[in-house]
Motif scaffolding. Sequence first.
Motif, PDB file in Angstrom:
ATOM      1  N   ARG A 145     -35.129   7.009 136.496  1.00  0.00           N
ATOM      2  CA  ARG A 145     -35.246   8.448 136.282  1.00  0.00           C
ATOM      3  C   ARG A 145     -35.646   9.132 137.577  1.00  0.00           C
ATOM      4  O   ARG A 145     -36.184   8.492 138.479  1.00  0.00           O
ATOM      5  CB  ARG A 145     -36.300   8.721 135.205  1.00  0.00           C
ATOM      6  N   PRO A 146     -35.394  10.419 137.694  1.00  0.00           N
ATOM      7  CA  PRO A 146     -35.732  11.110 138.942  1.00  0.00           C
ATOM      8  C   PRO A 146     -37.242  11.163 139.161  1.00  0.00           C
ATOM      9  O   PRO A 146     -38.031  11.220 138.226  1.00  0.00           O
ATOM     10  CB  PRO A 146     -35.142  12.509 138.740  1.00  0.00           C
ATOM     11  N   CYS A 147     -37.617  11.127 140.425  1.00  0.00           N
ATOM     12  CA  CYS A 147     -39.021  11.231 140.831  1.00  0.00           C
ATOM     13  C   CYS A 147     -39.491  12.680 140.624  1.00  0.00           C
ATOM     14  O   CYS A 147     -38.702  13.571 140.284  1.00  0.00           O
ATOM     15  CB  CYS A 147     -39.143  10.814 142.296  1.00  0.00           C
ATOM     16  N   GLY A 148     -40.774  12.909 140.812  1.00  0.00           N
ATOM     17  CA  GLY A 148     -41.311  14.259 140.698  1.00  0.00           C
ATOM     18  C   GLY A 148     -40.707  15.222 141.705  1.00  0.00           C
ATOM     19  O   GLY A 148     -40.739  16.440 141.508  1.00  0.00           O
ATOM     20  N   CYS A 149     -40.150  14.664 142.790  1.00  0.00           N
ATOM     21  CA  CYS A 149     -39.501  15.513 143.792  1.00  0.00           C
ATOM     22  C   CYS A 149     -38.072  15.858 143.393  1.00  0.00           C
ATOM     23  O   CYS A 149     -37.408  16.661 144.068  1.00  0.00           O
ATOM     24  CB  CYS A 149     -39.505  14.823 145.149  1.00  0.00           C
ATOM     25  N   GLY A 150     -37.565  15.246 142.298  1.00  0.00           N
ATOM     26  CA  GLY A 150     -36.215  15.514 141.825  1.00  0.00           C
ATOM     27  C   GLY A 150     -35.173  14.530 142.310  1.00  0.00           C
ATOM     28  O   GLY A 150     -34.015  14.600 141.897  1.00  0.00           O
ATOM     29  N   SER A 151     -35.567  13.586 143.178  1.00  0.00           N
ATOM     30  CA  SER A 151     -34.614  12.632 143.741  1.00  0.00           C
ATOM     31  C   SER A 151     -34.731  11.272 143.065  1.00  0.00           C
ATOM     32  O   SER A 151     -35.759  10.943 142.474  1.00  0.00           O
ATOM     33  CB  SER A 151     -34.843  12.472 145.248  1.00  0.00           C
ATOM     34  N   HIS A 152     -33.667  10.485 143.177  1.00  0.00           N
ATOM     35  CA  HIS A 152     -33.673   9.094 142.744  1.00  0.00           C
ATOM     36  C   HIS A 152     -33.889   8.225 143.980  1.00  0.00           C
ATOM     37  O   HIS A 152     -33.002   8.117 144.829  1.00  0.00           O
ATOM     38  CB  HIS A 152     -32.346   8.724 142.058  1.00  0.00           C
ATOM     39  N   HIS A 153     -35.044   7.629 144.114  1.00  0.00           N
ATOM     40  CA  HIS A 153     -35.350   6.830 145.299  1.00  0.00           C
ATOM     41  C   HIS A 153     -34.777   5.432 145.167  1.00  0.00           C
ATOM     42  O   HIS A 153     -34.831   4.827 144.093  1.00  0.00           O
ATOM     43  CB  HIS A 153     -36.869   6.735 145.498  1.00  0.00           C
ATOM     44  N   ILE A 154     -34.237   4.927 146.274  1.00  0.00           N
ATOM     45  CA  ILE A 154     -33.809   3.533 146.298  1.00  0.00           C
ATOM     46  C   ILE A 154     -35.044   2.653 146.445  1.00  0.00           C
ATOM     47  O   ILE A 154     -36.140   3.130 146.778  1.00  0.00           O
ATOM     48  CB  ILE A 154     -32.818   3.270 147.451  1.00  0.00           C
ATOM     49  N   GLU A 155     -34.879   1.344 146.236  1.00  0.00           N
ATOM     50  CA  GLU A 155     -36.027   0.448 146.156  1.00  0.00           C
ATOM     51  C   GLU A 155     -36.834   0.386 147.443  1.00  0.00           C
ATOM     52  O   GLU A 155     -38.053   0.254 147.418  1.00  0.00           O
ATOM     53  CB  GLU A 155     -35.558  -0.953 145.763  1.00  0.00           C
ATOM     54  N   ASP A 156     -36.174   0.458 148.609  1.00  0.00           N
ATOM     55  CA  ASP A 156     -36.878   0.352 149.881  1.00  0.00           C
ATOM     56  C   ASP A 156     -36.993   1.699 150.598  1.00  0.00           C
ATOM     57  O   ASP A 156     -37.101   1.761 151.821  1.00  0.00           O
ATOM     58  CB  ASP A 156     -36.177  -0.662 150.786  1.00  0.00           C
ATOM     59  N   ASP A 157     -36.980   2.777 149.824  1.00  0.00           N
ATOM     60  CA  ASP A 157     -37.103   4.115 150.406  1.00  0.00           C
ATOM     61  C   ASP A 157     -38.483   4.257 151.058  1.00  0.00           C
ATOM     62  O   ASP A 157     -39.513   4.030 150.421  1.00  0.00           O
ATOM     63  CB  ASP A 157     -36.937   5.173 149.307  1.00  0.00           C
ATOM     64  N   PRO A 158     -38.562   4.612 152.352  1.00  0.00           N
ATOM     65  CA  PRO A 158     -39.863   4.760 153.018  1.00  0.00           C
ATOM     66  C   PRO A 158     -40.727   5.856 152.425  1.00  0.00           C
ATOM     67  O   PRO A 158     -41.940   5.884 152.655  1.00  0.00           O
ATOM     68  CB  PRO A 158     -39.491   5.065 154.479  1.00  0.00           C
ATOM     69  N   ALA A 159     -40.139   6.753 151.650  1.00  0.00           N
ATOM     70  CA  ALA A 159     -40.921   7.841 151.049  1.00  0.00           C
ATOM     71  C   ALA A 159     -41.748   7.366 149.864  1.00  0.00           C
ATOM     72  O   ALA A 159     -42.708   8.044 149.463  1.00  0.00           O
ATOM     73  CB  ALA A 159     -39.992   8.970 150.602  1.00  0.00           C
ATOM     74  N   LEU A 160     -41.418   6.202 149.289  1.00  0.00           N
ATOM     75  CA  LEU A 160     -42.158   5.707 148.129  1.00  0.00           C
ATOM     76  C   LEU A 160     -43.636   5.509 148.475  1.00  0.00           C
ATOM     77  O   LEU A 160     -43.979   4.926 149.499  1.00  0.00           O
ATOM     78  CB  LEU A 160     -41.557   4.395 147.643  1.00  0.00           C
ATOM     79  N   GLY A 161     -44.498   6.007 147.607  1.00  0.00           N
ATOM     80  CA  GLY A 161     -45.936   5.875 147.810  1.00  0.00           C
ATOM     81  C   GLY A 161     -46.565   6.990 148.609  1.00  0.00           C
ATOM     82  O   GLY A 161     -47.793   7.102 148.657  1.00  0.00           O
ATOM     83  N   THR A 162     -45.754   7.812 149.246  1.00  0.00           N
ATOM     84  CA  THR A 162     -46.295   8.925 150.031  1.00  0.00           C
ATOM     85  C   THR A 162     -46.505  10.137 149.123  1.00  0.00           C
ATOM     86  O   THR A 162     -45.801  10.305 148.120  1.00  0.00           O
ATOM     87  CB  THR A 162     -45.358   9.287 151.188  1.00  0.00           C
ATOM     88  N   PRO A 163     -47.454  11.014 149.435  1.00  0.00           N
ATOM     89  CA  PRO A 163     -47.765  12.151 148.553  1.00  0.00           C
ATOM     90  C   PRO A 163     -46.613  13.146 148.438  1.00  0.00           C
ATOM     91  O   PRO A 163     -45.889  13.396 149.405  1.00  0.00           O
ATOM     92  CB  PRO A 163     -48.977  12.799 149.231  1.00  0.00           C
ATOM     93  N   LEU A 164     -46.476  13.707 147.248  1.00  0.00           N
ATOM     94  CA  LEU A 164     -45.513  14.797 147.071  1.00  0.00           C
ATOM     95  C   LEU A 164     -45.962  16.017 147.862  1.00  0.00           C
ATOM     96  O   LEU A 164     -45.145  16.746 148.411  1.00  0.00           O
ATOM     97  CB  LEU A 164     -45.383  15.147 145.582  1.00  0.00           C
ATOM     98  N   ASP A 165     -47.275  16.243 147.900  1.00  0.00           N
ATOM     99  CA  ASP A 165     -47.838  17.354 148.665  1.00  0.00           C
ATOM    100  C   ASP A 165     -49.002  16.839 149.502  1.00  0.00           C
ATOM    101  O   ASP A 165     -50.135  16.756 149.020  1.00  0.00           O
ATOM    102  CB  ASP A 165     -48.312  18.462 147.722  1.00  0.00           C
ATOM    103  N   PRO A 166     -48.768  16.473 150.762  1.00  0.00           N
ATOM    104  CA  PRO A 166     -49.834  15.917 151.603  1.00  0.00           C
ATOM    105  C   PRO A 166     -51.023  16.860 151.783  1.00  0.00           C
ATOM    106  O   PRO A 166     -52.137  16.400 152.031  1.00  0.00           O
ATOM    107  CB  PRO A 166     -49.126  15.654 152.937  1.00  0.00           C
ATOM    108  N   THR A 167     -50.801  18.155 151.662  1.00  0.00           N
ATOM    109  CA  THR A 167     -51.891  19.105 151.895  1.00  0.00           C
ATOM    110  C   THR A 167     -52.934  19.080 150.785  1.00  0.00           C
ATOM    111  O   THR A 167     -54.082  19.489 151.000  1.00  0.00           O
ATOM    112  CB  THR A 167     -51.337  20.533 152.038  1.00  0.00           C
ATOM    113  N   THR A 168     -52.558  18.633 149.596  1.00  0.00           N
ATOM    114  CA  THR A 168     -53.510  18.588 148.478  1.00  0.00           C
ATOM    115  C   THR A 168     -53.936  17.166 148.121  1.00  0.00           C
ATOM    116  O   THR A 168     -54.756  16.978 147.224  1.00  0.00           O
ATOM    117  CB  THR A 168     -52.892  19.241 147.228  1.00  0.00           C
ATOM    118  N   TYR A 169     -53.383  16.170 148.789  1.00  0.00           N
ATOM    119  CA  TYR A 169     -53.722  14.778 148.484  1.00  0.00           C
ATOM    120  C   TYR A 169     -55.159  14.496 148.912  1.00  0.00           C
ATOM    121  O   TYR A 169     -55.605  14.913 149.990  1.00  0.00           O
ATOM    122  CB  TYR A 169     -52.761  13.844 149.218  1.00  0.00           C
TER     123      TYR A 169
END
Length: 486
Positions: A145-169
Amino acid sequence: MRRPLDLRHVVSPGLRDLIELANTHDFNRVTEQVRDLRGCTSPVNLHGWTITTDSATKEVVRSYRSEDEPSGRLLTTCGNRRASRCPACSRVYAADTYHLIKAGLSGGKNVAETVRDHPRAFVTLTAPSFGPVHNRKTDSTGKTRPCGCGSHHIEDDPALGTPLDPTTYDYTGAVLWNAHAGQLWGRFTTYLRRALAEYLGMTQKALNSALRVSFAKVAEYQKRGLVHFHAVIRFDGPDGHTTPPPPWATFDALQVAVGLAVKRARLTVESDAIGERVIKWGDRFKIDQISALSDGELTDAKVAGYVAKYATKNAEGAGTVDRTLMCRPCQGRGYVRGPDGFRDLCDDCEGTGQAEPIKALPVQRHVRQMIRTAWDLGNLPEFADLKLWKWAHMLGFRGHFSSKSRAYSTTLGALRDVRRAWRLAQAEAARARAGLTTTDETTLVTASSWTYLASGYRPGEELLAAQVRHDITHAQDLKSEGDPWL
């Protein structure tokens, strides 16, 4: 008459050194010494001697001097458990960890075989959320299913685990959680016993006199840079693994007690700069029963292999670096004490306290911010005891990656002693075949003196070690492919 061509200035230093070693009469001994290290990447260089004497006959049974080596030094393995630093030594550590964990599950070295019938669970404890992150969600059918950002991440996507909003993390909370994770685990084990006594309707004193709880755990980094723990928990009788637990000490009781302990175990951290923080486990945890007959989904061997795999990993799985960022001459302070006792700017780090600038590290923005947060928190006096400068590259985590309770099973030291005894037995067998008298090991006395010289190989030795690593890798590849000759 033409002069012979001198190739010493056109070949690499490693090859030139190897040629010089090959021209010595002790080249076979050099090769043998390097091969004995099994591909260790950074061996320890020692100088010294050891003598073993039979106290009954005063006869010198064995003697060794590093001066007798072609290089005048002894090379020993570095023993580093981290696969990112030394794959060869980490394989030995992983093998020892495997046997240590498996012994506590199915019996073995000093552990009774009856532990197979004891209640045993494989528990996973995670960190709480410090803000929404990119992830891969799947439904009941396995469809992504799509991530909270609206995208479908592949298994080795470097974005996995990073905050959706770094300013509020909540980076402060994340680093402090890592820094206290080991302490939180210790508190969890205490609350587990309390919760178990409460569930069974008995006092904790009565529980401790009738039941012993043993643990073995390993830490693993998630992609978001937070550690979580995988643990083996086993019920034993009052005398340990040799006695069965009472009938009321069931897996169901263990399952309930773990759930209660997860909710109740917490720490409170107070700071004038950041206020009060509560360190607790995440809501998501997992408890799986380990099959007694080794025919279920979670077998003894599978659990032991899983723990051994992560026992050799470090924080590199979270994308960080595997070296400390603290300037060693000034210990991260940015200054050193001069002869007059006053603070002088550290020349090595130019006052930053960092061995290398955080902003120049080849890491993602999320990891860099966690490192920077750990470094900044280390400057607060209330967190001085955490030594976060030293553990900034670990994103604040400063606990042991693998540990166990005393009664769980054998120790790594005991496993090394077994290997040492086996080598001595082989040496004695060789003496017997040569017609030499064998000795009684109980009467032997060993004296030694060793001095550390350096770490690493000579350039020529490094080429030999590279060939050893290649041969080991090639043999492993053939074995995995099912070569009938291996």
